[in-house]
Structures are given as structure tokens and as C-alpha cells.
Design a protein around this motif. Sequence first.
Motif, PDB file in Angstrom:
ATOM      1  N   SER A 104       0.866  -1.174   0.000  1.00 48.28           N
ATOM      2  CA  SER A 104       0.000   0.000   0.000  1.00 48.28           C
ATOM      3  C   SER A 104       0.905   1.227   0.000  1.00 48.28           C
ATOM      4  CB  SER A 104      -0.908   0.007   1.233  1.00 48.28           C
ATOM      5  OG  SER A 104      -1.660   1.213   1.287  1.00 48.28           O
ATOM      6  N   GLY A 107      -1.893   5.522  -0.713  1.00 50.63           N
ATOM      7  CA  GLY A 107      -3.309   5.270  -0.890  1.00 50.63           C
ATOM      8  C   GLY A 107      -3.672   4.287  -1.975  1.00 50.63           C
ATOM      9  N   GLU A 125       3.171   7.637   2.932  1.00 52.84           N
ATOM     10  CA  GLU A 125       2.490   6.625   3.732  1.00 52.84           C
ATOM     11  C   GLU A 125       2.550   5.298   2.980  1.00 52.84           C
ATOM     12  OE1 GLU A 125       1.084   6.851   6.730  1.00 52.84           O
ATOM     13  OE2 GLU A 125       1.562   8.986   6.995  1.00 52.84           O
TER      14      GLU A 125
END
Length: 276
Positions: A104, A107, A125
Motif C-alpha cells: 500500500s 493510498g 504513507e
Amino acid sequence: MSTANYYAPKGGLPPQTQLLTDRAMFTEAYAVIPKGTMSDIVTSLLPFWDKSRFWVLSRPLSGFAETFSQYIAEVQPGGGSSRPETDPRAEAVLFVVAGRMRLSLAGAAHELKAGGYAYVPAGAEWSLRAEGDEALRFHWIRKAYEPVEGLDAPEPFVTNEREVTPTPMPGTDGKWATSRFVDVEDLRHDMHVTIVTFQPGAVIPFAETHVMEHGLYVLEGKAVYRLNQDWVEVEAGDYMWLRAFCPQACYAGGPGPFRYLLYKDVNRHMALGGAR
């Protein structure tokens, strides 16, 4: 396109009858870490990772190579991390050599298999899990990103070596080629991680001596590599770590291609006064 089988360590421990003579070497200009040294007892564990262990191949060392670190990760099925990176300055390249990765990133979900390549910008992220019944093994190359005023930060991307057409070196009839995952003229990037391929008998025909630091992990084949003043035999699973200006060349020995994953720092001014 490549159909290569990438070498990856499996751990274990040599028997008590094993001779201690080996090719492992650490000098002021380079290090050679042979595949036989990557046993169970030299692995490391990291915070917020489960069912995972890491062979640390290189790390910044004052007076040696200072720009990057490189790990080989082994993640058992179902393992991984939802918080893999604890340093917000760190950008990364992930390169899968065995197993299946569920990544991942910013997003978006991706599945990476052998040959899978992901660029992770600093501060992104991301998380990953090992899927399937086989352990996931991948290279994790980390560098503190050096931003430049007026240049945007590079965006994340995911690809596979099979989707990259190797670029032959001039005058080599394709016997020496480089698979480049990033446009060499994209100055947003301050590191390149590529795959270099030599056909049997091909050479680097001079002693390269340059400012870039290197990490070279041999994915396939064997060669005789010139490191500083020494010629060293290397094969699939070996790692070479070179500081800036270490002379280097090689002769691919065959019978198959000689291929390695290569890190180098690029596209930035030289830091003055010891501060990057």
C-alpha cells in the motif's frame, strides 16, 4: 525483458566442520560480503515489523560510504508492517527477489512479484504484507532525501523489471546494458537504483573512478571484479559496497549473464564543510 532467477539468502548456519577461510573483506575503499556470511545469526529485527528479519548489508559510516543503507528483508507469509519506516527523511527503493508483496503506497494497493520495483518518496504513507505460501524476500534501499529549492519531490511509482527495456552501453553490441527505472535527466531524484547486465565475456573496459558511492548485489551469474587494487571473484548472492572514488571494473565469466542491482547517489552538489 528478463526471465532471470534472482538470488536471495535463505539463512541457516554453517556446520562446525566448515573452513573459516572465505572471501569476506572490509578495506578502506570497499567491502565484499559473500553470500555464505548471510546466516541466521547476523540478521536484525526492526520495530513495528512482524514475522520479519533483515540482513543489513550496508549503513552510513563516517569516513567510508555515507549516503545510504541497504537491507535484504525476509518476511514470512502474513507478516509485514503497517509502519515500516520510522525516519521521515528516508526515501526508499524496494526490489522483490522472491515471493509476493502486497504494498500500500500513497493510498494505492499494488501486488509485486519477483522483479517488482517500487520507489517510495520521503514522508510517504506505505505498508506491506507478504502474501501466499512463500516467504517474501526483497531489497530495501534507504537514503535521506536531499530536497532542492525549485525542484518538486518525485512521486511514488511501482513497476517491474520486465517492463523496462535495458539500455545498451555505446559500442558494446548490447553485451553491457543497464535497466533504468528512472529517467536519468529527472533531477528530482537524488539516487538511482538500476540493474546492470553483462553477457559472458563482457567487461567494464577501464577502472571507473568517480564520486558516486555504490552498493552492488549480485542477482545472477559470476564475474571477476576489480575493486581498488584487487581482483575479487564474486557470484550470485554476494554484495559489494564501494566508497566514493574506489576504482572498479569487471570481467563477466559466464556461462550465463552476470547481473547486479546497483545503487548510486546522483544529481546533487557536493556537501561542503561536512554537512549534507
